[in-house]
Design a protein around this motif. Structure first.
Motif, PDB file in Angstrom:
ATOM      1  N   LEU A   1       0.828  -1.193   0.000  1.00  0.00           N
ATOM      2  CA  LEU A   1       0.000   0.000   0.000  1.00  0.00           C
ATOM      3  C   LEU A   1       0.870   1.253   0.000  1.00  0.00           C
ATOM      4  CD1 LEU A   1      -3.075   0.651   0.203  1.00  0.00           C
ATOM      5  CD2 LEU A   1      -2.710   0.935   2.658  1.00  0.00           C
ATOM      6  N   SER A   2       0.515   2.202  -0.863  1.00  0.00           N
ATOM      7  CA  SER A   2       1.335   3.403  -1.026  1.00  0.00           C
ATOM      8  C   SER A   2       0.464   4.643  -1.047  1.00  0.00           C
ATOM      9  CB  SER A   2       2.127   3.324  -2.347  1.00  0.00           C
ATOM     10  OG  SER A   2       2.921   2.158  -2.404  1.00  0.00           O
ATOM     11  N   VAL A   3       1.041   5.777  -0.645  1.00  0.00           N
ATOM     12  CA  VAL A   3       0.373   7.061  -0.766  1.00  0.00           C
ATOM     13  C   VAL A   3       1.205   7.965  -1.667  1.00  0.00           C
ATOM     14  CG1 VAL A   3      -0.855   6.964   1.425  1.00  0.00           C
ATOM     15  CG2 VAL A   3       1.428   7.940   1.366  1.00  0.00           C
TER      16      VAL A   3
ATOM     17  N   GLY B   1      -0.410  11.377   7.112  1.00  0.00           N
ATOM     18  CA  GLY B   1      -0.117  10.866   8.448  1.00  0.00           C
ATOM     19  C   GLY B   1      -1.296  10.125   9.051  1.00  0.00           C
ATOM     20  N   GLN B   2      -2.501  10.643   8.820  1.00  0.00           N
ATOM     21  CA  GLN B   2      -3.700   9.963   9.322  1.00  0.00           C
ATOM     22  C   GLN B   2      -3.869   8.592   8.677  1.00  0.00           C
ATOM     23  OE1 GLN B   2      -6.328  13.544   8.499  1.00  0.00           O
ATOM     24  NE2 GLN B   2      -7.352  12.727  10.301  1.00  0.00           N
ATOM     25  N   VAL B   3      -3.677   8.524   7.366  1.00  0.00           N
ATOM     26  CA  VAL B   3      -3.843   7.259   6.658  1.00  0.00           C
ATOM     27  C   VAL B   3      -2.847   6.228   7.170  1.00  0.00           C
ATOM     28  CG1 VAL B   3      -3.643   6.127   4.408  1.00  0.00           C
ATOM     29  CG2 VAL B   3      -4.842   8.312   4.601  1.00  0.00           C
ATOM     30  N   VAL B   4      -1.604   6.631   7.297  1.00  0.00           N
ATOM     31  CA  VAL B   4      -0.581   5.708   7.806  1.00  0.00           C
ATOM     32  C   VAL B   4      -0.955   5.226   9.203  1.00  0.00           C
ATOM     33  CG1 VAL B   4       1.830   5.531   8.542  1.00  0.00           C
ATOM     34  CG2 VAL B   4       1.261   6.658   6.375  1.00  0.00           C
ATOM     35  N   GLY B   5      -1.464   6.137  10.036  1.00  0.00           N
ATOM     36  CA  GLY B   5      -1.825   5.783  11.398  1.00  0.00           C
ATOM     37  C   GLY B   5      -3.000   4.821  11.497  1.00  0.00           C
ATOM     38  N   LEU B   6      -3.831   4.749  10.454  1.00  0.00           N
ATOM     39  CA  LEU B   6      -4.984   3.849  10.476  1.00  0.00           C
ATOM     40  C   LEU B   6      -4.642   2.430  10.039  1.00  0.00           C
ATOM     41  CD1 LEU B   6      -7.686   6.220   8.940  1.00  0.00           C
ATOM     42  CD2 LEU B   6      -7.592   5.405  11.301  1.00  0.00           C
ATOM     43  N   MET B   7      -3.466   2.231   9.469  1.00  0.00           N
ATOM     44  CA  MET B   7      -3.075   0.915   9.004  1.00  0.00           C
ATOM     45  C   MET B   7      -2.454   0.104  10.138  1.00  0.00           C
ATOM     46  SD  MET B   7      -4.159   0.939   5.954  1.00  0.00           S
ATOM     47  CE  MET B   7      -5.310   2.331   6.016  1.00  0.00           C
TER      48      MET B   7
ATOM     49  N   GLU C   1       1.488  -3.658   8.507  1.00  0.00           N
ATOM     50  CA  GLU C   1       1.361  -3.231   7.113  1.00  0.00           C
ATOM     51  C   GLU C   1       2.054  -1.893   6.903  1.00  0.00           C
ATOM     52  OE1 GLU C   1      -2.071  -2.602   3.680  1.00  0.00           O
ATOM     53  OE2 GLU C   1      -2.535  -3.654   5.530  1.00  0.00           O
ATOM     54  N   ARG C   2       3.229  -1.962   6.354  1.00  0.00           N
ATOM     55  CA  ARG C   2       3.998  -0.750   6.098  1.00  0.00           C
ATOM     56  C   ARG C   2       3.429  -0.025   4.885  1.00  0.00           C
ATOM     57  NH1 ARG C   2       8.204   0.324   2.599  1.00  0.00           N
ATOM     58  NH2 ARG C   2       9.566   2.063   3.173  1.00  0.00           N
ATOM     59  N   VAL C   3       3.229   1.269   5.018  1.00  0.00           N
ATOM     60  CA  VAL C   3       2.718   2.085   3.920  1.00  0.00           C
ATOM     61  C   VAL C   3       3.886   2.831   3.298  1.00  0.00           C
ATOM     62  CG1 VAL C   3       1.143   3.928   3.250  1.00  0.00           C
ATOM     63  CG2 VAL C   3       0.490   2.336   5.070  1.00  0.00           C
ATOM     64  N   HIS C   4       4.068   2.644   2.000  1.00  0.00           N
ATOM     65  CA  HIS C   4       5.153   3.332   1.304  1.00  0.00           C
ATOM     66  C   HIS C   4       4.705   4.747   0.953  1.00  0.00           C
ATOM     67  CE1 HIS C   4       8.748   3.832  -1.084  1.00  0.00           C
ATOM     68  NE2 HIS C   4       8.010   4.266  -2.086  1.00  0.00           N
TER      69      HIS C   4
END
Length: 303
Positions: free
Chosen positions: A96-98, A132-138, A142-145
């Motif tokens: 998963l990436s942003v 930052g919010q999206v990363v915090g919800l994972m 699950e590392r978010v790139h």
């Protein structure tokens, strides 16, 4: 409040010929905003809905009021969000990436259109807080790139430039990490709390997308192939009944397959939209239907 990038966007848009339909759209929006400014979301409004939108072929929606008016009307029917998170068919990437929080360039992932559209910009405010919010919800597992440079692709910026042409709302794109409905429903459920904070969660695809199977007549006359209308009718019925399990069986259950979706990335963002809804099994509200070049453009919102 004017976004820092709005002036740049306005300069690019000033190059549009006066007779271009999008130029007329911008004039109508400006007049409407002058008389009735778009009201911003407040916590008293409650959670925003999650959206599934059929984003049209490349920049084609800029050239038709059949796209321009309903897309902007949809945006105006909702409070102006604090931020927008888009999962687009045009960025399939795992893990998963942003996207970049404030990229310098858009992704012009279409070909053969008027050169004008490759000059368009959509310089929205910094979306770092949303990232930052999206990363915090994972989950921790699950590392978010986080991409430093990737901009918005046309599945995100084309419809949003019509819906929010002032470019005054931060926009972040989230990759489509899988084609499995259950996993995408779970991803949507993790994003659900964002709606309570005034974030608009959008799955962007196309209700049918059988481009290889369109005839010249479909392109020229908007002739609708049987596989396109059959798939659309099936999806409309399942959505009206809130039958998520039926929708998840689309590969084998839906009439018109595989012609309606020879590849599935334009349908599967729908499951992120439904997963982000308060009740994924509740009936949805269709906001746009009909066909463009023979493809169903059914779009909806889920509460």
């Amino acid at each position: 409040m004017t976004a820092p990038g709005a002036a740049t966007t306005a300069v690019a848009d000033a190059r549009i010929p006066a007779g271009n339909p999008f130029a007329g759209h911008l004039r109508r929006v400006a007049a409407l905003e002058a008389s009735d400014p778009h009201r911003a979301w407040t916590p008293e409004d409650g959670p925003l809905p999650s959206l599934y939108l059929s984003h049209g072929g490349g920049p084609l929606p800029f050239g038709s009021r059949d796209w321009l008016d309903p897309l902007h009307g949809w945006a105006r029917a909702l409070p102006r969000p604090r931020a927008i998170l888009v999962v687009s068919a045009h960025w399939e990437s795992a893990p998963l990436s942003v996207s970049a929080a404030r990229p310098s360039e858009l992704v012009y992932d279409f070909g053969g259109f008027d050169p004008l559209y490759y000059t368009f910009r959509y310089d929205t405010p910094d979306a770092g807080a949303l990232a930052g919010q999206v990363v915090g919800l994972m989950p921790d597992s699950e590392r978010v790139h986080q991409h430093a440079r990737r901009g918005l692709d046309h599945g995100a910026w084309v419809p949003l430039k019509i819906m929010y042409p002032a470019a005054d709302v931060p926009v972040l794109q989230l990759s489509l990490p899988t084609e499995h409905p259950d996993e995408l429903l779970a991803l949507g459920a993790r994003l659900r709390p964002l709606r309570e904070q005034g974030v608009l969660v959008v799955g962007s695809g196309h209700m049918t997308h059988g481009l290889p199977f369109l005839t010249r007549e479909a392109w020229r006359e908007n002739e609708v192939p049987g596989w396109s209308c059959d798939f659309d009718a099936w999806a409309a019925d399942a959505l009206a009944r809130g039958d998520v399990a039926e929708l998840a069986r689309f590969r084998t259950a839906a009439p018109g397959m595989p012609y309606a979706h020879p590849t599935v990335e334009h349908f599967t963002p729908l499951f992120v939209t439904l997963g982000a809804a308060t009740d994924p099994g509740a009936p949805v509200v269709t906001t746009l239907d009909g066909y463009g070049v023979g493809l169903s453009r059914r779009s909806f919102q889920a509460a």
